[in-house]
Motif scaffolding. Structure first.
Motif, PDB file in Angstrom:
ATOM      1  N   LEU A 118      -2.224   5.490  -2.073  1.00 61.75           N
ATOM      2  CA  LEU A 118      -3.072   4.487  -2.708  1.00 61.75           C
ATOM      3  C   LEU A 118      -4.059   3.921  -1.698  1.00 61.75           C
ATOM      4  O   LEU A 118      -3.739   3.768  -0.520  1.00 61.75           O
ATOM      5  CB  LEU A 118      -2.221   3.330  -3.251  1.00 61.75           C
ATOM      6  N   LYS A 169      -8.259  -0.894  -6.975  1.00 61.25           N
ATOM      7  CA  LYS A 169      -7.407  -0.064  -6.123  1.00 61.25           C
ATOM      8  C   LYS A 169      -7.221   1.253  -6.858  1.00 61.25           C
ATOM      9  O   LYS A 169      -7.144   1.262  -8.088  1.00 61.25           O
ATOM     10  CB  LYS A 169      -6.056  -0.761  -5.905  1.00 61.25           C
ATOM     11  N   TRP A 170      -7.131   2.366  -6.146  1.00 62.56           N
ATOM     12  CA  TRP A 170      -7.042   3.658  -6.814  1.00 62.56           C
ATOM     13  C   TRP A 170      -6.098   4.592  -6.083  1.00 62.56           C
ATOM     14  O   TRP A 170      -5.819   4.423  -4.905  1.00 62.56           O
ATOM     15  CB  TRP A 170      -8.426   4.286  -6.938  1.00 62.56           C
ATOM     16  N   GLN A 171      -5.614   5.576  -6.826  1.00 66.07           N
ATOM     17  CA  GLN A 171      -4.758   6.613  -6.255  1.00 66.07           C
ATOM     18  C   GLN A 171      -5.633   7.614  -5.513  1.00 66.07           C
ATOM     19  O   GLN A 171      -6.730   7.949  -5.968  1.00 66.07           O
ATOM     20  CB  GLN A 171      -3.977   7.342  -7.346  1.00 66.07           C
ATOM     21  N   ALA A 204      -6.995   0.903 -10.767  1.00 65.50           N
ATOM     22  CA  ALA A 204      -6.645  -0.404 -11.325  1.00 65.50           C
ATOM     23  C   ALA A 204      -7.770  -1.395 -11.071  1.00 65.50           C
ATOM     24  O   ALA A 204      -8.464  -1.332 -10.054  1.00 65.50           O
ATOM     25  CB  ALA A 204      -5.360  -0.915 -10.675  1.00 65.50           C
ATOM     26  N   TRP A 218       2.026  -0.340  -6.401  1.00 64.14           N
ATOM     27  CA  TRP A 218       0.634  -0.781  -6.468  1.00 64.14           C
ATOM     28  C   TRP A 218       0.465  -2.170  -5.866  1.00 64.14           C
ATOM     29  O   TRP A 218      -0.545  -2.466  -5.260  1.00 64.14           O
ATOM     30  CB  TRP A 218       0.130  -0.763  -7.908  1.00 64.14           C
ATOM     31  N   VAL A 262       1.870   5.176 -12.542  1.00 68.21           N
ATOM     32  CA  VAL A 262       1.078   3.971 -12.710  1.00 68.21           C
ATOM     33  C   VAL A 262       1.998   2.774 -12.839  1.00 68.21           C
ATOM     34  O   VAL A 262       3.002   2.819 -13.527  1.00 68.21           O
ATOM     35  CB  VAL A 262       0.187   4.114 -13.960  1.00 68.21           C
ATOM     36  N   TRP A 307      -6.597  -2.716  -1.642  1.00 65.82           N
ATOM     37  CA  TRP A 307      -7.351  -3.477  -2.629  1.00 65.82           C
ATOM     38  C   TRP A 307      -8.746  -3.737  -2.081  1.00 65.82           C
ATOM     39  O   TRP A 307      -8.909  -4.124  -0.932  1.00 65.82           O
ATOM     40  CB  TRP A 307      -6.663  -4.802  -2.940  1.00 65.82           C
ATOM     41  N   ASP A 314       0.797  -1.208   0.000  1.00 71.17           N
ATOM     42  CA  ASP A 314       0.000   0.000   0.000  1.00 71.17           C
ATOM     43  C   ASP A 314       0.836   1.267   0.000  1.00 71.17           C
ATOM     44  O   ASP A 314       0.369   2.326   0.378  1.00 71.17           O
ATOM     45  CB  ASP A 314      -0.939   0.000   1.209  1.00 71.17           C
ATOM     46  N   MET A 332      -5.901  -0.534 -16.201  1.00 73.44           N
ATOM     47  CA  MET A 332      -5.662   0.727 -15.507  1.00 73.44           C
ATOM     48  C   MET A 332      -6.479   1.814 -16.195  1.00 73.44           C
ATOM     49  O   MET A 332      -6.332   2.038 -17.397  1.00 73.44           O
ATOM     50  CB  MET A 332      -4.169   1.067 -15.544  1.00 73.44           C
TER      51      MET A 332
END
Length: 159
Positions: free
Chosen positions: A99, A92-94, A80, A59, A43, A102, A37, A70
């Motif tokens: 981040l 999962k995202w920024q 993602a 990631w 990316v 999941w 994490d 992505m």
């Protein structure tokens, strides 16, 4: 915004969800891919190890190779989508601080890596509103729509 594919083609497969939509196979509770994490400024790309893949640049995750997608959000951050080792769909995202972890999207996936999912639809006036598609255990196309407020519809079938 345009989309970027981590691999040559996407294969995020998910069939059904435990979100009130009729299901063929229910997801396994509490399962999640191994994930680092740490914040990522860029990316990640897919990297294979012992038959499984992970995303680079912090990631993390452990998922079926060829099953990562992505998506670039309107704020320039990425989200993602992968198929975890238990064949569930995960995202999962920024965020502003790094981040997210999941998160399972439920469902049961088939044929990871065989082009059975992609971005199905994106609202041209609202880049936060888009739909991903997957091939379910019944071999039908299943969709999950992200609404502008960040909520998801849950999986529904397109026959």
């Amino acid at each position: 915004m345009r989309n970027r594919k981590v691999s040559a083609r996407v294969a995020l497969l998910a069939a059904t969800a435990a979100l009130g939509v009729g299901s063929l196979l229910m997801p396994t509770a509490g399962a999640s891919p191994a994930a680092a994490d740490a914040p990522a400024s860029s990316v990640g790309a897919e990297r294979a190890k012992a038959g499984w893949c992970t995303l680079t640049a912090g990631w993390g995750g452990k998922f079926y190779c060829g099953s990562s997608y992505m998506h670039t959000l309107p704020n320039g951050r990425s989200q993602a989508f992968v198929i975890g080792t238990n064949r569930q769909a995960y995202t999962k995202w920024q965020t502003a601080s790094g981040l997210s972890g999941w998160k399972s999207m439920g469902g049961q996936c088939i044929e990871p890596g065989n082009d059975s999912i992609d971005l199905y639809w994106k609202n041209p006036r609202d880049g936060w509103n888009f739909t991903i598609q997957c091939k379910g255990t019944d071999h039908y196309r299943w969709l999950n729509t992200r609404h502008s407020n960040g909520s998801w519809s849950g999986w529904y079938s397109v026959r």
